[in-house]
Every structure is written in structure tokens, then in C-alpha cells.
Write an enzyme that holds these catalytic residues in place. Sequence first.
Site, PDB file in Angstrom:
ATOM      1  N   ARG A   1       3.549  -6.388  -6.305  1.00  0.00           N
ATOM      2  CA  ARG A   1       4.216  -5.494  -5.348  1.00  0.00           C
ATOM      3  C   ARG A   1       5.213  -4.558  -6.032  1.00  0.00           C
ATOM      4  O   ARG A   1       5.451  -3.443  -5.567  1.00  0.00           O
ATOM      5  CB  ARG A   1       4.923  -6.323  -4.267  1.00  0.00           C
ATOM      6  CG  ARG A   1       5.461  -5.481  -3.085  1.00  0.00           C
ATOM      7  CD  ARG A   1       5.967  -6.385  -1.969  1.00  0.00           C
ATOM      8  NE  ARG A   1       6.374  -5.634  -0.783  1.00  0.00           N
ATOM      9  CZ  ARG A   1       7.619  -5.521  -0.350  1.00  0.00           C
ATOM     10  NH1 ARG A   1       8.615  -6.116  -1.011  1.00  0.00           N
ATOM     11  NH2 ARG A   1       7.898  -4.827   0.736  1.00  0.00           N
TER      12      ARG A   1
ATOM     13  N   ILE B   1       7.283   0.757   2.498  1.00  0.00           N
ATOM     14  CA  ILE B   1       6.303  -0.277   2.189  1.00  0.00           C
ATOM     15  C   ILE B   1       6.644  -1.436   3.110  1.00  0.00           C
ATOM     16  O   ILE B   1       7.803  -1.859   3.200  1.00  0.00           O
ATOM     17  CB  ILE B   1       6.348  -0.693   0.701  1.00  0.00           C
ATOM     18  CG1 ILE B   1       5.295  -1.766   0.397  1.00  0.00           C
ATOM     19  CG2 ILE B   1       7.723  -1.139   0.269  1.00  0.00           C
ATOM     20  CD1 ILE B   1       5.176  -2.100  -1.095  1.00  0.00           C
ATOM     21  N   SER B   2       5.654  -1.924   3.844  1.00  0.00           N
ATOM     22  CA  SER B   2       5.919  -2.915   4.884  1.00  0.00           C
ATOM     23  C   SER B   2       6.446  -4.224   4.309  1.00  0.00           C
ATOM     24  O   SER B   2       6.173  -4.589   3.161  1.00  0.00           O
ATOM     25  CB  SER B   2       4.644  -3.200   5.687  1.00  0.00           C
ATOM     26  OG  SER B   2       4.273  -2.088   6.462  1.00  0.00           O
ATOM     27  N   GLN B   3       7.186  -4.925   5.146  1.00  0.00           N
ATOM     28  CA  GLN B   3       7.643  -6.277   4.846  1.00  0.00           C
ATOM     29  C   GLN B   3       6.427  -7.148   4.506  1.00  0.00           C
ATOM     30  O   GLN B   3       5.410  -7.101   5.196  1.00  0.00           O
ATOM     31  CB  GLN B   3       8.351  -6.822   6.082  1.00  0.00           C
ATOM     32  CG  GLN B   3       8.785  -8.258   6.012  1.00  0.00           C
ATOM     33  CD  GLN B   3       9.279  -8.751   7.372  1.00  0.00           C
ATOM     34  OE1 GLN B   3       9.233  -8.013   8.359  1.00  0.00           O
ATOM     35  NE2 GLN B   3       9.736  -9.983   7.420  1.00  0.00           N
TER      36      GLN B   3
END
Length: 210
Positions: free
Chosen positions: A33, A59-61
Site C-alpha cells: 500500500r 485512497i480508501s481505508q
Amino acid sequence: MTSQRVRDRLVERLRECGIQDERVLSTIRIVPRHLFIDEALALRAYEDTALPIGHGQTISQPWIVARMTEAVMQVAPKKILEIGTGSGYQSAILASLGLEVYTIERIGKLLRQARKRFRQLGIKIRSKHDDGSTGWTEHAPYNAILVTAAAPTLIDTLIEQLAIGGRLVAPVGTASEQALVQLTRTIDGSITHEILEPVTFVSLLPGMLD
């Protein structure tokens, strides 16, 4: 803070928060990530939180990524359409699970950065710079469609591109109140809806930017 220990800690947190699909958890452990965010935020890469990626996007959780991925994996998809490439992280998760991924991004700069990351990681993903709300009819139908930005209602154009037995997962609602919705096209062609979770996503916007 990109060590295996830090990644393992994130995966354990996701498991504690209800993610059960070990394929999804293993993929989140493996996909780096930190390569999908700005270097200045690298120390926060494996926190369970959304992070800015520029242009008003995030950027999503990781929990949201895992939850949405788990939901679509339940229908054993082979081909998936993602609306909103963003950093490319969700696309990479899906491709690393062995899916044939098609992804659309309306912001050209974000898509160029994502494509660079895909090449760096050796991941094959088909991508397009376009207004995601129209889908990608040339490659339809899809076994799954995943939308990473919130619209006021589910988009009929996308539902029409969903295969029989397929599933669409998308945040739906206003800036102040949203829910993650799961739509499944059953074998007889009818549509079922299920509300999964309250969520907060950026809004799905029309048009294109370079």
C-alpha cells in the site's frame, strides 16, 4: 514502517473488524500500500485510515477496500469493472486476486500515476480515462462492478452492464449520509438490494479532467 510486522498488524485488525475471507486478507498483506501514496505519508500506509492522494481524492481505508472486495468475491467473479481508479490500490488488490480488471478514472493525472504503479508491480490491468458513470460497454457484461465514489442513487447505466449472477457494490447517498449498497442480479434476471454499512466516500463527479 513498511515491514511485514506492520502489514500483519493491519491484517489482524481487519480480521477483528469482521473481514473473514482469507484470500482478501492475504492479498492485503502482500500488496504494498505504501507504493500507492505520497512518500510523505509512507509512515501511515498501513494504518486503517483513508489518506489524501491529491485532486480532492483519497485512497480508501483498508477496511473499506477489504469489505467491498469481500462482497464482490462472494459471487466468484472473473471479470470486474471498477469505477474510480484513484491511486490504483483497489485495482491492484482485485488483480492480485486473479480477476480480469477494467478500471475507469476521470482525472488523467491520477490515472497516469496509477498506470505507472501497475507497471512497477507487473500487474496487468486495463484502464481508461473517461467519465465512470457511463461504464465501459465494450467489455460488458461484468461479473462484478465496484464503485469507489458516492452517487445519490445507483446508476442504471452500470446496472445494465452487470452479468446474470453478478454483483455491484457502491456507496450511495449525499455528502452527509451514505451507505454501502450491494446489488445482485439473480439467475432469473431480477435485482436484489442489501445495505451493508454506513460509509463516507468522496462524491462521484461527472466529466473528465486532465
